[in-house]
Design an enzyme around this catalytic site. Structure first.
Site, PDB file in Angstrom:
ATOM      1  N   CYS A  34       0.735  -1.359  -0.185  1.00  0.00           N
ATOM      2  CA  CYS A  34      -0.002   0.128   0.028  1.00  0.00           C
ATOM      3  C   CYS A  34       0.907   1.185  -0.096  1.00  0.00           C
ATOM      4  CB  CYS A  34      -0.804   0.025   1.227  1.00  0.00           C
ATOM      5  SG  CYS A  34      -1.745  -1.390   1.619  1.00  0.00           S
ATOM      6  N   ARG A  75       5.180   0.551  -6.156  1.00  0.00           N
ATOM      7  CA  ARG A  75       4.860  -0.410  -4.893  1.00  0.00           C
ATOM      8  C   ARG A  75       4.164  -1.528  -5.222  1.00  0.00           C
ATOM      9  NH1 ARG A  75       6.068   2.025   0.232  1.00  0.00           N
ATOM     10  NH2 ARG A  75       4.631   0.887   0.983  1.00  0.00           N
ATOM     11  N   TRP A  96      -2.910  -2.655  -1.808  1.00  0.00           N
ATOM     12  CA  TRP A  96      -2.615  -4.150  -1.713  1.00  0.00           C
ATOM     13  C   TRP A  96      -3.147  -4.904  -0.906  1.00  0.00           C
ATOM     14  CZ3 TRP A  96       0.457  -7.912   0.149  1.00  0.00           C
ATOM     15  CH2 TRP A  96       1.233  -8.820  -0.606  1.00  0.00           C
ATOM     16  N   ASN A 155      -1.754   2.056   5.995  1.00  0.00           N
ATOM     17  CA  ASN A 155      -0.834   1.047   5.822  1.00  0.00           C
ATOM     18  C   ASN A 155      -0.482   0.060   6.885  1.00  0.00           C
ATOM     19  OD1 ASN A 155      -0.721   2.016   3.009  1.00  0.00           O
ATOM     20  ND2 ASN A 155       1.540   2.686   3.225  1.00  0.00           N
ATOM     21  N   GLY A 156      -0.492  -1.130   6.544  1.00  0.00           N
ATOM     22  CA  GLY A 156      -0.078  -1.973   7.783  1.00  0.00           C
ATOM     23  C   GLY A 156      -1.108  -3.179   8.008  1.00  0.00           C
ATOM     24  N   GLU A 184      20.899 -14.652  -7.973  1.00  0.00           N
ATOM     25  CA  GLU A 184      20.130 -13.568  -8.159  1.00  0.00           C
ATOM     26  C   GLU A 184      19.565 -13.316  -9.411  1.00  0.00           C
ATOM     27  OE1 GLU A 184      18.862 -11.011  -6.630  1.00  0.00           O
ATOM     28  OE2 GLU A 184      19.186  -9.199  -7.843  1.00  0.00           O
ATOM     29  N   LYS A 189      15.594 -12.558 -10.441  1.00  0.00           N
ATOM     30  CA  LYS A 189      15.271 -11.616 -11.367  1.00  0.00           C
ATOM     31  C   LYS A 189      14.347 -12.350 -12.558  1.00  0.00           C
ATOM     32  CE  LYS A 189      15.844  -8.956  -9.809  1.00  0.00           C
ATOM     33  NZ  LYS A 189      16.581  -8.592  -8.661  1.00  0.00           N
ATOM     34  N   GLU A 249      10.848 -12.992 -11.056  1.00  0.00           N
ATOM     35  CA  GLU A 249      10.035 -11.859 -10.946  1.00  0.00           C
ATOM     36  C   GLU A 249       9.398 -11.305 -12.068  1.00  0.00           C
ATOM     37  OE1 GLU A 249      12.427  -9.400  -7.051  1.00  0.00           O
ATOM     38  OE2 GLU A 249      13.376  -9.776  -8.722  1.00  0.00           O
ATOM     39  N   HIS A 301      22.616 -34.375  -8.120  1.00  0.00           N
ATOM     40  CA  HIS A 301      21.860 -34.786  -6.949  1.00  0.00           C
ATOM     41  C   HIS A 301      20.697 -34.677  -7.123  1.00  0.00           C
ATOM     42  CE1 HIS A 301      25.766 -35.965  -5.194  1.00  0.00           C
ATOM     43  NE2 HIS A 301      26.231 -34.913  -5.237  1.00  0.00           N
ATOM     44  N   LYS A 310       7.252  -3.490  -4.088  1.00  0.00           N
ATOM     45  CA  LYS A 310       8.672  -2.938  -3.891  1.00  0.00           C
ATOM     46  C   LYS A 310       9.173  -3.051  -2.518  1.00  0.00           C
ATOM     47  CE  LYS A 310      12.505  -1.008  -5.425  1.00  0.00           C
ATOM     48  NZ  LYS A 310      13.443  -2.100  -6.088  1.00  0.00           N
TER      49      LYS A 310
HETATM   50  C1  G6P Z   1      10.983  -7.217  -2.116  1.00  0.00           C
HETATM   51  C2  G6P Z   1      11.336  -6.558  -3.473  1.00  0.00           C
HETATM   52  C3  G6P Z   1      12.638  -7.122  -3.724  1.00  0.00           C
HETATM   53  C4  G6P Z   1      13.753  -6.737  -2.427  1.00  0.00           C
HETATM   54  C5  G6P Z   1      13.239  -7.363  -1.023  1.00  0.00           C
HETATM   55  C6  G6P Z   1      13.813  -6.770   0.036  1.00  0.00           C
HETATM   56  O1  G6P Z   1      10.602  -8.469  -2.186  1.00  0.00           O
HETATM   57  O2  G6P Z   1      10.562  -6.809  -4.369  1.00  0.00           O
HETATM   58  O3  G6P Z   1      13.447  -6.383  -5.057  1.00  0.00           O
HETATM   59  O4  G6P Z   1      14.991  -7.472  -2.725  1.00  0.00           O
HETATM   60  O5  G6P Z   1      11.791  -7.042  -0.944  1.00  0.00           O
HETATM   61  O6  G6P Z   1      13.628  -5.251   0.102  1.00  0.00           O
HETATM   62  P1  G6P Z   1      14.647  -4.462   0.906  1.00  0.00           P
HETATM   63  O7  G6P Z   1      13.979  -2.987   0.630  1.00  0.00           O
HETATM   64  O8  G6P Z   1      14.518  -4.927   2.207  1.00  0.00           O
HETATM   65  O9  G6P Z   1      16.084  -4.551   0.125  1.00  0.00           O
END
Ligand code: G6P
Length: 614
Positions: free
Chosen positions: A2, A27, A74, A100-101, A489, A493, A496, A512, A609
């Site tokens: 949110c 976000r 959200w 929010n929360g 990583e 990506k 995502e 394995h 985000k």
């Molecule tokens: C969410 C985002 C990721 C990020 C993770 C940790 O999942 O989509 O891109 O790596 O949170 O976020 P932070 O702000 O703690 O690095």
């Protein structure tokens, strides 16, 4: 997750609120809404779907009010729908609230209010808040005396359990907005005769660079010309302004098709900025905010690095750097696991928390837990004054600038470079590593931006390969040592933003189990940057080629007699830094696959985000 925006000034509020919400789209959200005090009434316009849809709601353009609150939702409690969208009002339509929360005791409070005759339209936890405020406002049940707006908000907030950033307006107080927060971010941007409220700085960065960063359990009462701050007992205090040095254009696309692509191309600058803040070739590393001594660091018997998502992957590189240069054992843990595993942490443990946003709920909770065990806590964040930086004993910042795309790119490479600089800083204090080795590593760090620029020049080759494989259902990433970290990583990506199932494996572990999944045409991506491990990983790639896999190899080694389908050559660097260069083609690979599939690169489905709930 949110997003919150608020405005009070002399301009019409709704265009500013909507622009702010558009700036927060990254976000992730499913509904949007605004409430404006107009002609003495609170006027709410909201619906599920995109922020742009608000512009088509009847009557929105007729609003003339100069005070309002806004929200992107959200969904947590209740599906995305008009009723569940914020702002929420009380039954008498005297108050409007965005939140929010999560309110953990909302069921109990809802029952209490129902017994007092209140009705509920939505399934949200938020709707109890305006009604609870109304309950206290209309009668003070304890003393039977009238109470004002602020006292009513405080009485309601005292009943809430959970996390919240709340904005409230009241029909009877058309010249003020009340805000309060606990474990969820909220900032107030100071203008000239106008003030702005936001959950994230980029929402209102085009209006002001001066911000008040609200603390947990602190109230702000915001008027056009002034803001008053109160603690949880409503005692008033002064608060300092922080000036943010982000450029407002850094939160815009500047000619790039997507934020993610722009942020990939910003990596050389982000690294230059981060490096130049802390590193000098002929001098020892200096972090002004840290005062670690040899005596303290020698006592440390282990380091935890705790984070989520991409930041956790940066932590894995940090572990290699600290262990190699300082010989202190490092454990990397996922914040949501760490906090419930009864971790072995005491005053001889240093806990490092990495968070781009500085607002990730699990990471903040893990930090509070570590503090309670007596550990020293060090936060690494990209956002000045973010919640994590205010909880930690020490903070150092990456200087990546605002990262808007949900999938993290420039924050990752900046975090990795900063973890390496931190490892050098510890090693210099501990006098553990050879000075020449450290100087060479520093030189390699200074060379990173130009090497990334060179890697970005090969984007067409990556695009070509992405075009060949974008319809696939599964992909595998393999590597050993640091290349395995990069693979993790790279695989994240891809998941995502392309929604392709992918897994990262240490190359030697493939046999394995996962090799059973390799069949004709499956794509396997090998990362080969460590000369000591390259031949071994090549053998593992041969095993998958034999079983019909199509291969893409990212390497800085000279490979002879190879039968890979595609090879992307990248510049050499110190193995501790290799991920910073090798991840770039993998970021581009995911980006182009997402584009070929016609997906929304910057706002992938279901993701947020900044994850401010557990
Ligand atoms: C969410 C985002 C990721 C990020 C993770 C940790 O999942 O989509 O891109 O790596 O949170 O976020 P932070 O702000 O703690 O690095």
């Amino acid at each position: 997750m949110c997003g919150i925006v608020g405005y009070i000034g002399n301009q019409k509020a709704h265009p500013i609120l909507i622009k702010g919400l558009l700036n927060l789209e990254y976000r992730g959200y499913d509904s949007a809404g605004i409430a404006v005090i107009d002609n003495g009434n609170i006027c709410v316009k909201k619906d599920k779907g995109r922020v742009e849809n608000l512009l088509n709601i009847e009557g929105i353009n007729d609003l003339k009010g100069t005070i309002g609150i806004a929200h992107t939702r959200w969904a947590t409690h209740g599906k995305p729908s008009k009723e569940n969208s914020h702002p929420h009002s009380d039954n008498s339509k005297n108050f409007a609230v965005v939140h929010n929360g999560i309110i953990e005791n909302y069921n109990e409070l809802r029952e209490f209010l129902k017994n007092k005759g209140y009705n509920f339209i939505s399934q949200t936890d938020t709707e109890i808040i305006p009604n609870l405020i109304h309950y206290y406002y209309s009668q003070n049940p304890k003393t039977n005396t009238e109470i004002d707006f602020l006292k009513a908000v405080k009485s309601a907030v005292d009943d809430l359990k959970g996390s919240y950033a709340i904005q409230v307006i009241c029909k009877d107080y058309p010249d003020e907005i009340i805000v309060v927060r606990k474990d969820s971010p909220l900032v107030i941007g100071k203008g000239n005769g106008e003030n702005f409220i936001a959950s994230d700085i980029p929402a209102v960065l085009s209006y002001t660079k001066d911000f008040y960063l609200l603390d947990d359990n602190e109230y702000g009462v915001i008027y056009r010309n002034v803001v008053h701050f109160f603690d949880s007992s409503l005692l008033e205090h002064n608060k300092a302004i922080k000036t943010i040095d982000w450029d407002s254009s850094s939160a815009e696309k500047c000619g790039f098709e997507d934020y993610m692509l722009k942020e990939i191309y910003e990596q050389p600058t982000a690294i230059r900025e981060t490096v130049s803040s802390y590193l000098r070739i002929e001098e020892k590393c200096n972090f002004e905010s840290l005062n670690f001594t040899k005596e303290y660091l020698s006592k440390i018997d282990k380091i935890y690095i705790i984070a989520c998502g991409t930041a956790m992957h940066a932590g894995l590189v940090g572990k290699s750097a600290i262990e190699k240069l300082c010989r202190i054992p490092v454990t990397v843990d996922i914040a949501s696991e760490f906090r419930y595993r009864d971790p072995i942490v005491d005053s001889n443990t240093l806990c490092i928390f990495i968070s781009q946003s500085g607002e990730t709920a699990d990471t903040i909770a893990a930090l509070k837990l570590s503090k309670s065990f007596g550990a020293k806590t060090l936060a690494i964040s990209n956002v000045i004054g973010s919640s994590i930086t205010r909880e930690a004993d020490y903070t150092i910042y990456t200087h990546a600038g605002p990262e808007i795309a949900v999938a993290s790119t420039k924050a990752y490479t900046s975090q990795v470079v900063l973890m390496n600089i931190l490892a050098i800083y510890f090693a210099e204090i501990l006098e553990k590593s050879n000075k020449n080795d450290l100087d060479n590593l520093k030189r390699e760090i200074f060379d990173l931006p130009s090497k990334i620029e060179k890697t970005l020049d090969d984007s067409e080759e990556i695009k070509d390969f992405a075009k060949k494989v974008y319809t696939q259902k599964d992909m595998f990433f393999i590597g050993r040592g640091m290349d395995y970290n990069t693979s993790l990583e790279g695989s994240l990506k891809l998941k995502e933003i392309s929604y392709i199932h992918s897994e990262a494996y240490p190359a030697g572990e493939l046999k394995h189990g996962p090799i059973a999944l390799i069949e004709n045409g499956v794509t396997v991506i090998g990362v080969l940057t460590d000369e000591h491990l390259t031949q071994k990983s090549i053998s593992n790639l041969q095993e998958v080629i034999t079983r019909g896999a199509r291969t893409l190899v990212i390497t800085n080694q000279v490979l002879t007699n190879i039968n890979f389908d595609y090879v992307i050559n990248i510049p050499c660097t110190n193995p501790l830094l290799s991920s910073i260069i090798a991840i770039v083609p993998l970021q581009l690979f995911s980006y182009y696959i997402s584009k070929f599939k016609g997906l929304d690169v910057d706002k992938p489905r279901n993701l947020a985000k900044s994850v401010t709930v557990e």
